[in-house]
Design a protein around this motif. Sequence first.
Motif, PDB file in Angstrom:
ATOM      1  N   GLU A  95      -4.446   7.861  15.321  1.00 54.90           N
ATOM      2  CA  GLU A  95      -5.702   7.665  14.589  1.00 54.90           C
ATOM      3  C   GLU A  95      -5.703   8.218  13.173  1.00 54.90           C
ATOM      4  O   GLU A  95      -6.653   7.997  12.432  1.00 54.90           O
ATOM      5  CB  GLU A  95      -6.851   8.275  15.389  1.00 54.90           C
ATOM      6  N   SER A  96      -4.656   8.965  12.772  1.00 48.41           N
ATOM      7  CA  SER A  96      -4.621   9.525  11.418  1.00 48.41           C
ATOM      8  C   SER A  96      -3.196   9.902  11.050  1.00 48.41           C
ATOM      9  O   SER A  96      -2.331  10.051  11.929  1.00 48.41           O
ATOM     10  CB  SER A  96      -5.504  10.780  11.332  1.00 48.41           C
ATOM     11  N   THR A  97      -2.957  10.095   9.755  1.00 49.25           N
ATOM     12  CA  THR A  97      -1.634  10.549   9.322  1.00 49.25           C
ATOM     13  C   THR A  97      -1.371  11.953   9.852  1.00 49.25           C
ATOM     14  O   THR A  97      -0.238  12.266  10.228  1.00 49.25           O
ATOM     15  CB  THR A  97      -1.492  10.519   7.786  1.00 49.25           C
ATOM     16  N   GLU A  99      -2.421  13.292  12.674  1.00 50.18           N
ATOM     17  CA  GLU A  99      -2.032  13.181  14.076  1.00 50.18           C
ATOM     18  C   GLU A  99      -0.616  12.618  14.189  1.00 50.18           C
ATOM     19  O   GLU A  99       0.177  13.067  15.024  1.00 50.18           O
ATOM     20  CB  GLU A  99      -3.013  12.300  14.852  1.00 50.18           C
ATOM     21  N   PHE A 141       0.666   4.833  12.227  1.00 44.23           N
ATOM     22  CA  PHE A 141      -0.756   4.862  11.858  1.00 44.23           C
ATOM     23  C   PHE A 141      -0.975   3.753  10.850  1.00 44.23           C
ATOM     24  O   PHE A 141      -0.326   3.716   9.801  1.00 44.23           O
ATOM     25  CB  PHE A 141      -1.147   6.207  11.234  1.00 44.23           C
ATOM     26  N   GLU A 143      -2.785   2.374   8.045  1.00 43.00           N
ATOM     27  CA  GLU A 143      -3.714   2.753   6.986  1.00 43.00           C
ATOM     28  C   GLU A 143      -4.525   1.565   6.499  1.00 43.00           C
ATOM     29  O   GLU A 143      -5.717   1.673   6.274  1.00 43.00           O
ATOM     30  CB  GLU A 143      -2.946   3.376   5.826  1.00 43.00           C
TER      31      GLU A 143
END
Length: 152
Positions: A95-97, A99, A141, A143
């Motif tokens: 869900e994110s860079t 993570e 992820f 983006e």
Amino acid sequence: MATSVNPYLLFNGNCEEAFLFYKSVFGGEFPYIGKFKDMPKDESGSCPEVSEKDANRVMHVSLPIGNTILMGSDSNEQSGDVVFGGNFSVSINVESTAEGDRIFNGLSAGGTVYMPMGKTFWGAYFGMFKDKFGVSWMVNFDESEPHKEYNS
């Protein structure tokens, strides 16, 4: 988007044939299928030119099956032929860079990094490695979400 885990299969030149077969069994459509010849030229020189032999091999394909996405690609001259039994990776979509970095750094500790986490031409933050137990992993992820198949 929640974190998801998907199987990623590797082939020695017959990925498209295999995925057409899987599609005939499971149904559905390929949200994305790309060949090595479709990759943009590498200005940095870090990626070698694609040979004529590899140009029409599959760089990436995905086939949604229920809540899972079966993904695959062919080997190429740079990576060498895959050995069956070791021809898959576990692909984790995060869900994110942050993570992605946490999972990548944790799982790759003591292993072999093939591609450090970084931005890709397909709009993702992505990396690949083999962990200390010999299991191949991909961390992704999206983006810019160019390919919806990664975001299920």
